[in-house]
Design a protein around this motif. Structure first.
Motif, PDB file in Angstrom:
ATOM      1  N   ASN A 136      27.703  -2.789 -19.107  1.00 52.27           N
ATOM      2  CA  ASN A 136      27.907  -1.555 -18.343  1.00 52.27           C
ATOM      3  C   ASN A 136      26.809  -0.519 -18.547  1.00 52.27           C
ATOM      4  O   ASN A 136      27.038   0.672 -18.370  1.00 52.27           O
ATOM      5  CB  ASN A 136      29.271  -0.938 -18.655  1.00 52.27           C
ATOM      6  CG  ASN A 136      30.382  -1.886 -18.347  1.00 52.27           C
ATOM      7  OD1 ASN A 136      30.447  -2.431 -17.257  1.00 52.27           O
ATOM      8  ND2 ASN A 136      31.249  -2.127 -19.317  1.00 52.27           N
ATOM      9  N   THR A 137      25.616  -0.956 -18.932  1.00 53.99           N
ATOM     10  CA  THR A 137      24.481  -0.044 -19.051  1.00 53.99           C
ATOM     11  C   THR A 137      23.880   0.170 -17.670  1.00 53.99           C
ATOM     12  O   THR A 137      23.670  -0.770 -16.926  1.00 53.99           O
ATOM     13  CB  THR A 137      23.409  -0.630 -19.999  1.00 53.99           C
ATOM     14  OG1 THR A 137      24.000  -0.880 -21.265  1.00 53.99           O
ATOM     15  CG2 THR A 137      22.247   0.325 -20.161  1.00 53.99           C
ATOM     16  N   ARG A 138      23.634   1.423 -17.336  1.00 59.45           N
ATOM     17  CA  ARG A 138      23.038   1.752 -16.040  1.00 59.45           C
ATOM     18  C   ARG A 138      21.574   2.095 -16.246  1.00 59.45           C
ATOM     19  O   ARG A 138      21.191   2.664 -17.260  1.00 59.45           O
ATOM     20  CB  ARG A 138      23.780   2.929 -15.425  1.00 59.45           C
ATOM     21  CG  ARG A 138      25.258   2.597 -15.195  1.00 59.45           C
ATOM     22  CD  ARG A 138      25.979   3.753 -14.604  1.00 59.45           C
ATOM     23  NE  ARG A 138      25.510   3.899 -13.224  1.00 59.45           N
ATOM     24  CZ  ARG A 138      25.603   5.014 -12.529  1.00 59.45           C
ATOM     25  NH1 ARG A 138      26.139   6.080 -13.050  1.00 59.45           N
ATOM     26  NH2 ARG A 138      25.168   5.074 -11.293  1.00 59.45           N
ATOM     27  N   PHE A 139      20.751   1.760 -15.243  1.00 62.72           N
ATOM     28  CA  PHE A 139      19.312   1.985 -15.337  1.00 62.72           C
ATOM     29  C   PHE A 139      18.809   2.716 -14.098  1.00 62.72           C
ATOM     30  O   PHE A 139      19.319   2.531 -13.003  1.00 62.72           O
ATOM     31  CB  PHE A 139      18.554   0.654 -15.445  1.00 62.72           C
ATOM     32  CG  PHE A 139      18.833  -0.088 -16.712  1.00 62.72           C
ATOM     33  CD1 PHE A 139      18.096   0.173 -17.850  1.00 62.72           C
ATOM     34  CD2 PHE A 139      19.824  -1.042 -16.769  1.00 62.72           C
ATOM     35  CE1 PHE A 139      18.344  -0.509 -19.019  1.00 62.72           C
ATOM     36  CE2 PHE A 139      20.089  -1.729 -17.933  1.00 62.72           C
ATOM     37  CZ  PHE A 139      19.341  -1.469 -19.066  1.00 62.72           C
ATOM     38  N   ARG A 140      17.796   3.536 -14.309  1.00 67.01           N
ATOM     39  CA  ARG A 140      17.035   4.141 -13.223  1.00 67.01           C
ATOM     40  C   ARG A 140      15.777   3.298 -13.081  1.00 67.01           C
ATOM     41  O   ARG A 140      15.106   2.995 -14.058  1.00 67.01           O
ATOM     42  CB  ARG A 140      16.683   5.584 -13.582  1.00 67.01           C
ATOM     43  CG  ARG A 140      15.834   6.299 -12.555  1.00 67.01           C
ATOM     44  CD  ARG A 140      15.624   7.755 -12.943  1.00 67.01           C
ATOM     45  NE  ARG A 140      15.232   7.952 -14.322  1.00 67.01           N
ATOM     46  CZ  ARG A 140      13.977   7.977 -14.757  1.00 67.01           C
ATOM     47  NH1 ARG A 140      12.978   7.822 -13.916  1.00 67.01           N
ATOM     48  NH2 ARG A 140      13.704   8.177 -16.034  1.00 67.01           N
ATOM     49  N   ILE A 141      15.451   2.893 -11.866  1.00 60.27           N
ATOM     50  CA  ILE A 141      14.299   2.022 -11.631  1.00 60.27           C
ATOM     51  C   ILE A 141      13.167   2.827 -11.014  1.00 60.27           C
ATOM     52  O   ILE A 141      13.372   3.568 -10.066  1.00 60.27           O
ATOM     53  CB  ILE A 141      14.665   0.856 -10.692  1.00 60.27           C
ATOM     54  CG1 ILE A 141      15.756  -0.001 -11.323  1.00 60.27           C
ATOM     55  CG2 ILE A 141      13.437   0.019 -10.368  1.00 60.27           C
ATOM     56  CD1 ILE A 141      16.224  -1.117 -10.429  1.00 60.27           C
ATOM     57  N   ILE A 196      10.084  -0.602 -13.597  1.00 59.48           N
ATOM     58  CA  ILE A 196      10.328  -0.067 -14.929  1.00 59.48           C
ATOM     59  C   ILE A 196      11.766   0.432 -14.961  1.00 59.48           C
ATOM     60  O   ILE A 196      12.166   1.245 -14.122  1.00 59.48           O
ATOM     61  CB  ILE A 196       9.353   1.072 -15.262  1.00 59.48           C
ATOM     62  CG1 ILE A 196       7.909   0.565 -15.130  1.00 59.48           C
ATOM     63  CG2 ILE A 196       9.611   1.599 -16.669  1.00 59.48           C
ATOM     64  CD1 ILE A 196       6.884   1.659 -15.220  1.00 59.48           C
ATOM     65  N   LEU A 197      12.550  -0.090 -15.918  1.00 56.59           N
ATOM     66  CA  LEU A 197      13.957   0.285 -16.050  1.00 56.59           C
ATOM     67  C   LEU A 197      14.100   1.312 -17.161  1.00 56.59           C
ATOM     68  O   LEU A 197      13.649   1.098 -18.276  1.00 56.59           O
ATOM     69  CB  LEU A 197      14.816  -0.938 -16.379  1.00 56.59           C
ATOM     70  CG  LEU A 197      14.749  -2.095 -15.402  1.00 56.59           C
ATOM     71  CD1 LEU A 197      15.535  -3.270 -15.933  1.00 56.59           C
ATOM     72  CD2 LEU A 197      15.268  -1.669 -14.051  1.00 56.59           C
ATOM     73  N   PHE A 198      14.760   2.423 -16.840  1.00 57.80           N
ATOM     74  CA  PHE A 198      15.048   3.468 -17.814  1.00 57.80           C
ATOM     75  C   PHE A 198      16.562   3.611 -17.920  1.00 57.80           C
ATOM     76  O   PHE A 198      17.228   3.903 -16.922  1.00 57.80           O
ATOM     77  CB  PHE A 198      14.442   4.813 -17.382  1.00 57.80           C
ATOM     78  CG  PHE A 198      12.943   4.804 -17.317  1.00 57.80           C
ATOM     79  CD1 PHE A 198      12.199   4.988 -18.463  1.00 57.80           C
ATOM     80  CD2 PHE A 198      12.294   4.615 -16.108  1.00 57.80           C
ATOM     81  CE1 PHE A 198      10.812   4.990 -18.405  1.00 57.80           C
ATOM     82  CE2 PHE A 198      10.915   4.612 -16.045  1.00 57.80           C
ATOM     83  CZ  PHE A 198      10.170   4.797 -17.200  1.00 57.80           C
TER      84      PHE A 198
END
Length: 88
Positions: free
Chosen positions: A26-31, A40-42
């Motif tokens: 359930n980790t969300r990333f900003r691409i 790049i995933l943050f």
């Protein structure tokens, strides 16, 4: 770790198990897409707790994971679960 992933025609990215093992559920990333055509995933916080956003299946799975992580802990003796001993 360097692995090769492929994007399907529908835009789905399939990640190999060794990559998924490094990511918490359930980790969300900003691409972000860099100038060199790199993704790049943050990681970002959802702002809401897990229980507020998880489906019943996700909550059940997380519960089972938690239970499995406590296998070697102390157990209650059988006498502690008898009705007449609960109220002592």
């Amino acid at each position: 770790m360097a692995v090769i992933v492929e994007v399907s025609e529908t835009g789905t990215i399939q990640l190999p198990p060794q990559v998924l093992d490094a990511i918490r559920p359930n980790t969300r990333f900003r691409i972000e897409v860099s100038d060199e055509n790199r993704l790049i995933l943050f990681p970002v916080g959802s702002g809401l707790p897990f229980w507020a956003t998880a489906t019943p299946q996700e909550r059940a799975e997380r519960w089972h994971q938690w239970v499995q992580s406590h296998k070697n802990g102390p157990n209650l003796p059988d006498e502690a679960l008898r009705r007449e001993n609960i109220y002592d």
